[in-house]
Write a protein that holds these residues in place. Sequence first.
Motif, PDB file in Angstrom:
ATOM      1  N   ALA A 139      18.744   6.840  -3.907  1.00 22.58           N
ATOM      2  CA  ALA A 139      18.724   7.879  -2.867  1.00 22.58           C
ATOM      3  C   ALA A 139      17.861   9.055  -3.311  1.00 22.58           C
ATOM      4  CB  ALA A 139      20.155   8.345  -2.568  1.00 22.58           C
ATOM      5  N   ALA A 140      17.966   9.431  -4.588  1.00 24.87           N
ATOM      6  CA  ALA A 140      17.170  10.544  -5.100  1.00 24.87           C
ATOM      7  C   ALA A 140      15.683  10.205  -5.054  1.00 24.87           C
ATOM      8  CB  ALA A 140      17.594  10.868  -6.541  1.00 24.87           C
ATOM      9  N   LEU A 141      15.386   8.947  -5.349  1.00 24.42           N
ATOM     10  CA  LEU A 141      13.997   8.485  -5.320  1.00 24.42           C
ATOM     11  C   LEU A 141      13.446   8.568  -3.891  1.00 24.42           C
ATOM     12  CD1 LEU A 141      11.924   7.054  -7.222  1.00 24.42           C
ATOM     13  CD2 LEU A 141      12.901   4.898  -6.462  1.00 24.42           C
ATOM     14  N   LEU A 142      14.208   8.007  -2.947  1.00 33.62           N
ATOM     15  CA  LEU A 142      13.733   7.965  -1.559  1.00 33.62           C
ATOM     16  C   LEU A 142      13.613   9.366  -0.964  1.00 33.62           C
ATOM     17  CD1 LEU A 142      15.624   4.816  -0.197  1.00 33.62           C
ATOM     18  CD2 LEU A 142      13.276   4.982  -1.038  1.00 33.62           C
ATOM     19  N   ASP A 143      14.428  10.298  -1.471  1.00 31.97           N
ATOM     20  CA  ASP A 143      14.348  11.680  -0.995  1.00 31.97           C
ATOM     21  C   ASP A 143      12.982  12.298  -1.266  1.00 31.97           C
ATOM     22  OD1 ASP A 143      16.780  11.907   0.163  1.00 31.97           O
ATOM     23  OD2 ASP A 143      17.774  12.880  -1.562  1.00 31.97           O
ATOM     24  N   GLN A 144      12.285  11.764  -2.256  1.00 27.27           N
ATOM     25  CA  GLN A 144      10.976  12.321  -2.614  1.00 27.27           C
ATOM     26  C   GLN A 144       9.816  11.595  -1.936  1.00 27.27           C
ATOM     27  OE1 GLN A 144      10.314  13.510  -6.708  1.00 27.27           O
ATOM     28  NE2 GLN A 144      12.358  12.829  -7.213  1.00 27.27           N
ATOM     29  N   ILE A 145      10.151  10.582  -1.134  1.00 31.81           N
ATOM     30  CA  ILE A 145       9.105   9.776  -0.494  1.00 31.81           C
ATOM     31  C   ILE A 145       9.207   9.987   1.020  1.00 31.81           C
ATOM     32  CG2 ILE A 145       8.220   7.433  -0.183  1.00 31.81           C
ATOM     33  CD1 ILE A 145       9.615   6.680  -2.832  1.00 31.81           C
ATOM     34  N   PRO A 146       8.207  10.646   1.621  1.00 34.65           N
ATOM     35  CA  PRO A 146       8.306  10.957   3.050  1.00 34.65           C
ATOM     36  C   PRO A 146       8.630   9.755   3.931  1.00 34.65           C
ATOM     37  CG  PRO A 146       6.534  12.218   2.079  1.00 34.65           C
ATOM     38  CD  PRO A 146       7.040  11.309   0.990  1.00 34.65           C
ATOM     39  N   THR A 147       8.060   8.592   3.665  1.00 37.25           N
ATOM     40  CA  THR A 147       8.356   7.425   4.511  1.00 37.25           C
ATOM     41  C   THR A 147       9.738   6.847   4.227  1.00 37.25           C
ATOM     42  OG1 THR A 147       7.421   5.896   2.897  1.00 37.25           O
ATOM     43  CG2 THR A 147       5.916   6.704   4.629  1.00 37.25           C
ATOM     44  N   ARG A 148      10.334   7.257   3.105  1.00 34.09           N
ATOM     45  CA  ARG A 148      11.621   6.717   2.629  1.00 34.09           C
ATOM     46  C   ARG A 148      11.550   5.204   2.390  1.00 34.09           C
ATOM     47  NH1 ARG A 148      15.205  10.481   2.249  1.00 34.09           N
ATOM     48  NH2 ARG A 148      16.895   8.996   1.888  1.00 34.09           N
ATOM     49  N   LEU A 149      10.373   4.759   1.945  1.00 37.08           N
ATOM     50  CA  LEU A 149      10.186   3.327   1.667  1.00 37.08           C
ATOM     51  C   LEU A 149       9.627   3.145   0.262  1.00 37.08           C
ATOM     52  CD1 LEU A 149       8.317   2.257   4.937  1.00 37.08           C
ATOM     53  CD2 LEU A 149      10.698   1.730   4.353  1.00 37.08           C
ATOM     54  N   LEU A 150      10.109   2.131  -0.433  1.00 37.23           N
ATOM     55  CA  LEU A 150       9.426   1.682  -1.642  1.00 37.23           C
ATOM     56  C   LEU A 150       8.210   0.875  -1.214  1.00 37.23           C
ATOM     57  CD1 LEU A 150      12.378   0.422  -3.905  1.00 37.23           C
ATOM     58  CD2 LEU A 150      11.300   2.682  -3.855  1.00 37.23           C
ATOM     59  N   GLY A 151       7.205   0.815  -2.100  1.00 37.77           N
ATOM     60  CA  GLY A 151       6.025   0.016  -1.781  1.00 37.77           C
ATOM     61  C   GLY A 151       6.327  -1.465  -1.901  1.00 37.77           C
ATOM     62  N   GLU A 152       5.740  -2.249  -1.029  1.00 37.07           N
ATOM     63  CA  GLU A 152       5.889  -3.710  -1.096  1.00 37.07           C
ATOM     64  C   GLU A 152       4.695  -4.289  -1.848  1.00 37.07           C
ATOM     65  OE1 GLU A 152       8.434  -5.435  -0.259  1.00 37.07           O
ATOM     66  OE2 GLU A 152       9.508  -3.776   0.692  1.00 37.07           O
ATOM     67  N   PRO A 153       4.953  -5.091  -2.896  1.00 34.00           N
ATOM     68  CA  PRO A 153       3.841  -5.680  -3.656  1.00 34.00           C
ATOM     69  C   PRO A 153       2.827  -6.414  -2.769  1.00 34.00           C
ATOM     70  CG  PRO A 153       5.899  -6.002  -4.825  1.00 34.00           C
ATOM     71  CD  PRO A 153       6.255  -5.370  -3.511  1.00 34.00           C
ATOM     72  N   GLU A 154       3.301  -7.053  -1.707  1.00 33.56           N
ATOM     73  CA  GLU A 154       2.379  -7.781  -0.816  1.00 33.56           C
ATOM     74  C   GLU A 154       1.411  -6.815  -0.127  1.00 33.56           C
ATOM     75  OE1 GLU A 154       5.626  -8.241  -0.968  1.00 33.56           O
ATOM     76  OE2 GLU A 154       5.756 -10.334  -1.665  1.00 33.56           O
ATOM     77  N   HIS A 155       1.884  -5.610   0.174  1.00 34.62           N
ATOM     78  CA  HIS A 155       1.009  -4.627   0.814  1.00 34.62           C
ATOM     79  C   HIS A 155      -0.031  -4.125  -0.179  1.00 34.62           C
ATOM     80  CE1 HIS A 155       4.535  -3.619   3.770  1.00 34.62           C
ATOM     81  NE2 HIS A 155       4.058  -4.831   3.915  1.00 34.62           N
TER      82      HIS A 155
END
Length: 251
Positions: free
Chosen positions: A206-222
């Motif tokens: 939750a703390a991690l996602l709070d710092q990411i505007p999209t609230r998404l982790l990156g997908e390796p495929e992307h």
Amino acid sequence: MAGRLQGKRALVTGAAGALGRVIAETLAAEGADVAGLDLNGAGLEETAGLVRAHGARALSATADLTDFDAVQAAVGGIVAEWGAVDILLNGAGGGAVSFFHEMAPETWQTQLDRNLTSVFNVTRAVLPGMIEQRSGRIVNIASIAAVSGGRLVRGATAYAAAKAGVVGLTKALAIEVAEQGITVNALAPGAQATPGRDNDTPERRAALLDQIPTRLLGEPEHLAQAVVFLAAPEAVNITGLILPLDGGHSI
Ligand SMILES: NC(=O)c1ccc[n+]([C@@H]2O[C@H](COP(=O)([O-])OP(=O)(O)OC[C@H]3O[C@@H](n4cnc5c(N)ncnc54)[C@H](O)[C@@H]3O)[C@@H](O)[C@H]2O)c1
């Protein structure tokens, strides 16, 4: 239908790792042959199997990328087999949490060697062949830590410094080899949905996602599709780019 990288010969370092494996497979799906270079021989073989499943040729070479001579020998073997390398993806690396005020010099040096000197060693081995054929694509995996100081992970100074070195190397080399038909770009990923994140506690996530505007982790495929884009013919005039893949974290 032919892929966008049909007939290209790619060298992927860190090909036994989470991102490197997905990148290797994605390049193969686009028609490229893929040689993997990593410390982990068993992991490389798994990746090679995935590459071959796409009908592409695969090679595996085991080497410690911090060792200049070992890298010269490994890349020499790949070039002897395939004639040349058209695409180089420098993906090997990785961080280790260590707080600056108590960091041992060995920790500092190991991080620089693993994340920056490895890029020097492999690129140094591949570049003369690219210059000779007057074409080539180099994509380095830096990190958003190079740009934002590693705000997502405290204790990342050595890693951030090494990855900032990769950013500097990318830009300076892009200028140096631009007239020889070679482009040099880097990805700056934020936190990716790789097994390295599997142990996150719910609070940490939750703390991690709070710092990411999209609230998404990156997908390796992307991320792998960004590599394909930078390696494809249409990217011939894109060089020296540092592309964040971080959900807006670095804005
Ligand atoms: N996963 C993320 O969230 C993330 C975010 C930003 C940047 N990155 C960067 O992306 C790259 C790949 O990360 P990953 O998550 O796939 O990591 P990973 O640990 O799964 O894979 C890294 C690979 O590099 C290889 N390697 C490390 N040191 C080596 C050496 N000296 N010689 C040969 N091989 C060596 C390892 O054996 C491993 O297979 C790294 O450079 C990492 O710093 C990852």
